[in-house]
Design a protein around this motif. Structure first.
Motif, PDB file in Angstrom:
ATOM      1  N   ASN A  53       0.816  -1.203   0.000  1.00 46.08           N
ATOM      2  CA  ASN A  53       0.000   0.000   0.000  1.00 46.08           C
ATOM      3  C   ASN A  53       0.856   1.262   0.000  1.00 46.08           C
ATOM      4  O   ASN A  53       0.491   2.270  -0.619  1.00 46.08           O
ATOM      5  N   ASP A  88       2.686   8.833   4.495  1.00 50.52           N
ATOM      6  CA  ASP A  88       3.005   9.092   5.904  1.00 50.52           C
ATOM      7  C   ASP A  88       1.954   9.925   6.624  1.00 50.52           C
ATOM      8  O   ASP A  88       2.227  10.531   7.666  1.00 50.52           O
ATOM      9  N   GLU A  89       0.737   9.994   6.088  1.00 48.40           N
ATOM     10  CA  GLU A  89      -0.354  10.705   6.750  1.00 48.40           C
ATOM     11  C   GLU A  89      -1.525   9.736   6.951  1.00 48.40           C
ATOM     12  O   GLU A  89      -1.921   9.030   6.017  1.00 48.40           O
ATOM     13  N   GLU A  90      -2.060   9.727   8.161  1.00 53.35           N
ATOM     14  CA  GLU A  90      -3.143   8.795   8.466  1.00 53.35           C
ATOM     15  C   GLU A  90      -4.449   9.208   7.793  1.00 53.35           C
ATOM     16  O   GLU A  90      -5.217   8.360   7.329  1.00 53.35           O
ATOM     17  N   GLU A  91      -4.734  10.498   7.754  1.00 54.08           N
ATOM     18  CA  GLU A  91      -6.000  10.972   7.210  1.00 54.08           C
ATOM     19  C   GLU A  91      -5.855  11.324   5.740  1.00 54.08           C
ATOM     20  O   GLU A  91      -4.958  12.065   5.350  1.00 54.08           O
ATOM     21  N   LYS A 100     -11.427   9.921  -1.783  1.00 58.07           N
ATOM     22  CA  LYS A 100     -10.321  10.044  -0.832  1.00 58.07           C
ATOM     23  C   LYS A 100      -8.992   9.877  -1.566  1.00 58.07           C
ATOM     24  O   LYS A 100      -8.827   8.945  -2.351  1.00 58.07           O
ATOM     25  N   GLU A 132      -5.164   9.384  -0.566  1.00 58.07           N
ATOM     26  CA  GLU A 132      -4.260   9.114   0.544  1.00 58.07           C
ATOM     27  C   GLU A 132      -2.917   9.809   0.319  1.00 58.07           C
ATOM     28  O   GLU A 132      -2.461   9.966  -0.814  1.00 58.07           O
ATOM     29  N   LYS A 133      -2.283  10.201   1.414  1.00 61.08           N
ATOM     30  CA  LYS A 133      -1.014  10.908   1.376  1.00 61.08           C
ATOM     31  C   LYS A 133       0.067  10.053   2.037  1.00 61.08           C
ATOM     32  O   LYS A 133      -0.209   9.377   3.047  1.00 61.08           O
TER      33      LYS A 133
END
Length: 506
Positions: free
Chosen positions: A308, A400-403, A395, A397-398
């Motif tokens: 991922n 190293d970012e959870e949100e 959405k 995803e970034k």
């Protein structure tokens, strides 16, 4: 008239066994006749084989034989009145993309969802459907001229699709379909492609619905997540599993399939396999070894990865290469449906969305913002009626970012992740003319030493990944991305007005 498909010895043996099973169910492929179905009988068997063994060819030959025996094809679009003497067959795949691969090869397949959930027609337009399918007196429908009805009849005579015929008369799906209902009546014969993707619940649902169920699957692929490497057909008795071993002439000179079958050799490790990929690339331009990912290809065919973290980094590199604004999507950006977020009271709308192809794993292209806040115009890849305007939660995803960042946020609707890269698991059932496989992830899987159902996981991943390529395989060796020459666009997609799926209280 097209020549009949010629079967190899192993295909012929499997076909003979299938003929016996169908004869015991009242469908005689030899005499081309059928007797009424006996309720309550259930029979399941599987036809198994690796890529190039001819499973699709056998499925096509079986479909032809069933049609010659008077068995009607159920498409999931509309069904006539049930008759005890009518025998039917449905040809199904787990996803729209997998079904579209079959349709491109002349097999009229639809998705499992479209059979589990059937359309409820407006009674006024159902009269047209009955007239088209069963004949009789031409109906009178307010707002439709005789010329429009004749266009519908001409269309249906060439392509037996009720929605297509009604579209030829000037109607849209939202005009004549009032909703979707969970199937209650059993069906007759089901031919299921890409059966390795079925989880236990789907398999049990299909066994409840179909009296005769024939699975076509590849035991070398990846099992559904959460099933410990087991596939649904593994539970069948050995005599109910028919195996195709031969690689056919049309596949024998295919370097991609040669590489796929090489993975079955226990002595082949990752480095040996990568050297074989490099050797194949030197002698055949259908295999390319490249140090970088092609960003332009990612817009329509995702890079296939294992991890991922790799997927998220490649997606963000793709968006940066196209100078995509952080706060919005560009028309032409690819998405993957991650499910539907709706409360129970909106069950009907869930069925609407799923029936239009917005099911988990569906590949979609963003066309632009919808007519209302939180809505998006979408092209559902592989769907027969691909363009739709729906409430979306998108959405991105970034690293190293959870949100995740959310450029489109309806309060409820279909949810999406970015689709410029996807995991090899999610790619099962899909094929593209050209596929990029991210080799560093497969190397990482080989270093992890994991096994799945007796085989190294990296080999199953590599097998699935490279067999997604219909014509050309790109083996990417480094964490680099080549910038695109042209901006993103949607000119390659069929431009038809999208049907709107709105959310209203029931």
């Amino acid at each position: 008239m097209a020549e009949p498909l010629q079967l190899s010895n192993d295909q012929a043996e499997a076909f003979d066994t299938l003929t016996e099973v169908l004869a015991s169910a009242g469908v005689d492929l030899v005499d081309e006749s059928a007797t009424p179905r006996v309720e309550g009988l259930q029979s399941t068997l599987a036809v198994l084989g690796k890529a190039g063994s001819g499973k699709t060819m056998l499925l096509a030959r079986l479909t032809e034989a069933l049609a010659a025996a008077g068995v009607d094809l159920i498409s999931g679009d509309w069904e006539g009145r049930r008759r005890k003497d009518r025998r039917t067959v449905a040809i199904l795949a787990p996803t729209n993309k997998a079904a579209s691969v079959l349709r491109q090869r002349g097999v009229q397949a639809t998705t499992i969802h479209r059979i589990l959930y059937t359309p409820v027609y407006d009674p006024e337009y159902e009269k047209i459907a009955i007239w088209l399918a069963e004949g009789g007196q031409k109906p009178e429908v307010e707002g439709l001229t005789d010329e429009a009805l004749e266009r519908a009849r001409t269309f249906y005579a060439n392509i037996p699709s009720i929605p297509g015929a009604l579209a030829a008369a000037g109607l849209r799906g939202s005009d004549f379909i009032r909703g979707w209902s969970r199937r209650e009546d059993p069906l007759d014969i089901g031919l299921i492609d890409e059966a390795s993707m079925l989880d236990d619940k789907q398999f049990n649902d299909l066994k409840e619905i179909f009296g005769t169920l024939i699975l076509f699957g590849d035991p070398a692929q990846l099992a559904p997540v959460g099933q410990s490497g087991a596939m649904c057909f593994d539970s069948l008795p050995e005599k109910r599993r028919l195996t195709l071993d031969r690689v056919h002439r049309q596949a024998a000179d295919n370097p991609i399939l040669d590489l796929a079958h090489m993975l079955g050799d226990d002595s082949v490790d990752f480095h040996t396999f990568e050297r074989a990929v490099e050797a194949a690339a030197r002698r055949d331009d259908r295999v390319l070894v490249t140090p970088r990912v092609d960003a332009a290809m990612m817009a329509r065919a995702p890079v296939l990865v294992w991890r991922n973290a790799t997927r998220i980094r490649l997606i963000n590199a793709f968006r940066a290469a196209y100078h995509a604004p952080e706060a919005e999507l560009l028309p032409g950006e690819p998405l993957i449906c991650d499910g539907i977020e709706l409360p129970l009271k909106h069950r009907k709308k869930r069925l609407d969305l799923e029936a239009r192809g917005l099911i988990k794993g569906a590949q979609v292209v963003f066309l632009g913002e919808g007519r209302r806040p939180g809505f998006s115009r979408l092209h559902v890849v592989g769907a027969e009626d691909p363009q739709v305007n729906a409430a979306t939660i998108i959405k991105i995803e970034k690293p190293d970012e959870e949100e995740p960042f959310i450029p489109s946020a309806a309060t409820m609707g279909a949810t999406f992740l970015h689709g410029a890269a996807c995991t090899i698991h999610k790619a099962q059932g899909s094929q593209w003319p050209e596929v990029q496989v991210f080799a560093p992830d497969l190397y990482a899987a080989s270093r992890a030493g994991r096994m799945e159902a007796g085989l190294p996981l990296w080999k199953r991943l590599a097998y699935v990944a490279i067999t997604r390529a219909e014509g050309r395989l790109r083996w990417v060796t480094q964490y680099r991305l080549g910038r695109p020459e042209d901006p993103l666009g949607i000119e390659d997609l069929r431009a038809t007005p999208p049907a709107e799926l709105t959310l209203t209280a029931e």
